[in-house]
Design a protein around this motif. Sequence first.
Motif, mmCIF file in Angstrom:
data_model
loop_
_atom_site.group_PDB
_atom_site.id
_atom_site.type_symbol
_atom_site.label_atom_id
_atom_site.label_comp_id
_atom_site.label_asym_id
_atom_site.label_seq_id
_atom_site.Cartn_x
_atom_site.Cartn_y
_atom_site.Cartn_z
ATOM 1 N N GLY A 135 5.890 -10.120 -12.446
ATOM 2 C CA GLY A 135 4.646 -9.850 -11.736
ATOM 3 C C GLY A 135 4.256 -11.037 -10.877
ATOM 4 N N THR A 136 3.563 -10.784 -9.764
ATOM 5 C CA THR A 136 3.148 -11.894 -8.909
ATOM 6 C C THR A 136 1.651 -12.165 -9.002
ATOM 7 N N VAL A 137 0.837 -11.087 -9.156
ATOM 8 C CA VAL A 137 -0.606 -11.320 -9.264
ATOM 9 C C VAL A 137 -1.118 -11.098 -10.683
ATOM 10 N N GLY A 138 -0.244 -10.660 -11.588
ATOM 11 C CA GLY A 138 -0.650 -10.455 -12.973
ATOM 12 C C GLY A 138 0.531 -10.041 -13.821
ATOM 13 N N GLN A 139 0.314 -9.943 -15.118
ATOM 14 C CA GLN A 139 1.420 -9.613 -16.015
ATOM 15 C C GLN A 139 1.107 -8.412 -16.906
ATOM 16 N N ASN A 140 0.494 -7.370 -16.338
ATOM 17 C CA ASN A 140 0.429 -6.091 -17.047
ATOM 18 C C ASN A 140 1.693 -5.341 -16.669
ATOM 19 N N PHE A 141 2.571 -5.124 -17.631
ATOM 20 C CA PHE A 141 3.867 -4.537 -17.229
ATOM 21 C C PHE A 141 4.296 -3.344 -18.072
ATOM 22 N N SER A 151 11.979 -5.210 -1.950
ATOM 23 C CA SER A 151 12.154 -6.557 -1.388
ATOM 24 C C SER A 151 12.338 -6.497 0.120
ATOM 25 N N ARG A 152 13.194 -5.597 0.590
ATOM 26 C CA ARG A 152 13.512 -5.571 2.015
ATOM 27 C C ARG A 152 12.263 -5.344 2.862
ATOM 28 N N PHE A 153 11.371 -4.447 2.381
ATOM 29 C CA PHE A 153 10.181 -4.134 3.169
ATOM 30 C C PHE A 153 8.920 -4.823 2.633
ATOM 31 N N SER A 154 9.115 -5.779 1.706
ATOM 32 C CA SER A 154 8.004 -6.548 1.120
ATOM 33 C C SER A 154 6.857 -5.649 0.680
ATOM 34 N N ILE A 155 7.195 -4.581 -0.057
ATOM 35 C CA ILE A 155 6.167 -3.627 -0.470
ATOM 36 C C ILE A 155 5.427 -4.191 -1.682
ATOM 37 N N PRO A 156 4.103 -4.355 -1.569
ATOM 38 C CA PRO A 156 3.375 -4.908 -2.717
ATOM 39 C C PRO A 156 3.160 -3.839 -3.779
ATOM 40 N N THR A 157 4.209 -3.480 -4.468
ATOM 41 C CA THR A 157 4.115 -2.516 -5.559
ATOM 42 C C THR A 157 5.186 -2.821 -6.588
ATOM 43 N N ARG A 200 -3.056 -5.751 -13.186
ATOM 44 C CA ARG A 200 -2.336 -6.417 -12.089
ATOM 45 C C ARG A 200 -0.870 -6.656 -12.446
ATOM 46 N N PHE A 201 -0.032 -6.438 -11.467
ATOM 47 C CA PHE A 201 1.376 -6.846 -11.574
ATOM 48 C C PHE A 201 1.754 -7.447 -10.221
ATOM 49 N N ARG A 202 2.171 -6.569 -9.251
ATOM 50 C CA ARG A 202 2.396 -7.085 -7.901
ATOM 51 C C ARG A 202 1.232 -6.702 -6.985
ATOM 52 N N ASN A 203 0.310 -5.905 -7.546
ATOM 53 C CA ASN A 203 -0.925 -5.579 -6.836
ATOM 54 C C ASN A 203 -2.008 -5.302 -7.865
ATOM 55 N N THR A 204 -3.184 -4.925 -7.390
ATOM 56 C CA THR A 204 -4.350 -4.792 -8.261
ATOM 57 C C THR A 204 -4.777 -3.335 -8.295
ATOM 58 N N ILE A 205 -4.715 -2.743 -9.478
ATOM 59 C CA ILE A 205 -4.970 -1.307 -9.619
ATOM 60 C C ILE A 205 -6.254 -1.088 -10.411
#
Lengths: 253, 458
Positions: free
Chosen positions: B277-283, B213-219, B145-150
Amino acid sequence: MIEKKISKDAWEILRQYTDARIALGRTGSSLSTQNILSLNEAHAQARDSIYKHFDKNSIEQSLLQLHHEVFLLNSKVRDKKEFLLRPDLGRRLCDDSITVIQKANIKKAFDVCISVSDGLSATAVNSHAIPFIGHLLKKLIDANLSIAPICLIENGRVAISDEIGSLLKAKVSIILIGERPGLSSSDSMGVYLTYHPKVGNTDEQRNCVSNIRLGGMPFEEAAREIFILTAASIRLNMGGTLLKNSLSITDNQ
Amino acid sequence: MYRSTSGHINYTFKDLKTLMAKATPFRSGDALAGLVADSHQERVAAQICLANLPLSVFLQEMLIPYETDEITQLIFDTHDQKSFSQISSFTVGEFRDWLLSEQTDQAVIDMIRPGLTPEMIAAVSKIMRNQDLILVASKIEIVTRFRNTIGLKGRFSTRLQPNHPTDDLKGIAASIIDGLFYGNGDAVIGINPAKDDIQNTAAILNMLNELISRFSIPTQSSVLCHLTTTLQLIEKKAPVDLIFQSIGGTQKTNDSFGINLKMLQEAYDAGLSIQRGTVGQNFMYFETGQGSSLSANAHSGVDQQTCEARAYAVARKFNPMLVNSVVGFIGPEYLYDGKQITRAALEDHFCGKMMGLPMGMDICYTNHAEADANDMDNLLVLMGAAGCNFIMGVPGTDDIMLNYQSTSFHDAMFVRKMFHLKPAPEFENWLMDNGWMDEKGIMQLPNTAHPMLQYLQS
């Protein structure tokens, strides 16, 4: 009548910004027949460019017209399959070719030697070697640099220019070579320059100008860049990363 | 010395790394290195011998000496004897049988994982058929997880790879928009820069950050420059999401990449400090590939697949968001044709998942390999079946910067459709909110008034 079902993409206008294959449209989730065939065509061109005949004789004729002596040479590789599987053999001259150079009994040393090899795209050097060399020779001659006989090598890798350069006692060894063909550019030529060529040199000791083709890096501009690097290499007694770094420091000052 | 008999012929293998190399399914890179079996029969004899070895041999005989290789040190220093004790009586062959059995599931594999070394996993993979590599890998779910869940079961993600030969920002953005409209880019929007300098990479990162940011893309985004460049970018407060690095399985290979474990740790610590990251800190984002050690003359007589598996020991130390092998990129002197590329991809995916990594695959080939789009279609289906976390998404398969062919945006739609897979949940919701994907997962044509269509025109 059943309707045809290719969806075009509303963003075709974005194609003006890139050569990437965007806004292809789709049928279901798949590419259209037209797109599949155009990909097949591009792949076929890339494949053929690897196996195309290296037209050494025609390049030789053009060089002789420029009053330049030519050696026709071969690497240790016997065929294209071996070329692909054994990069080590493509980096060395075969024994007969070494004899060709030795028999010429050249006593003097040179500033520059130039080689041409088909590498991974004979198409590239068949069409781009001569126009590039024309521009480069003029600049080298104008700068009073001495030039060794030009070597045309079948099935060579970049590093074969080390062995050639050392046999010809050249300060700088330059090789024009067909690059790995891309889907959108099956005729890209790369030019590599090595200061103090000797067998065993590694890539960080080289400088390179790549993507030389129509629609890519123009011949004259590429020749100018290689000339500047050559002259600087001889003047500063260095090449590769060292040369690049010291030139960029000079640029910044 | 290891001995084996096949068809009344006695074979001897002078050490464990020789046995491993000779047991490996044939590939051109091992032949180039002079490590392959001399005959088909010798290869089978080596496989028989390997299958009969106890797993504990790999704790007694090191393939690359501990004293001279920090990856060997990492593997042995972090090995967990307690987890290993549960399988310590297995031979390599019994380990294969056990992995394939009904009772061996994700939970059991998770439990024994700290007791596994990459060499044990590489060894068992050498005596597994392609279907075995698929079946066992499909048991394992590795979620990051970072900004989404993979990596969730039933999900399939892509790295959107919008490379451009001169890093032209509008050119890159055009490919990104194309990919997003096709539902690609949930694993990462990742660019291989043509120029690895600070100014250039910062400009790309800022553009990506602005678009996300502009399109709030969760990635998440990544510019695949050298680690040292990324560290400077972080210092200059550039918006770094995922930290990229190519890694190999021997210390000398990593020397050739200009990195070591200490530098990776510094990068990891720098990433921890920025918390984007917003949902996790795998970076961390790592790329690997069979043949890199031989290419750097750094393989120490170890076969290329085992070197590759050792790279996963490096990766797992840093809790990566994404890891992928760039399997067919290296060229025919390492993996000659579609058959060798396919086998290597299945091995890499299996070994990565066994090591606990969020394994993706760059299903790809170069034009000088004996491979074509059909080979990649086959491999794509196999990767879908094996439960691969992500693949690449390149416009029309053609990477115009790196000059090779990977999978396309269309390929991602195909594999999702065939295996009833969805994008990462956050990204799926975003696509549906935009009206680009329906509840069945079918992509819809975007409304021509959507602001993303106007993005480059403004």
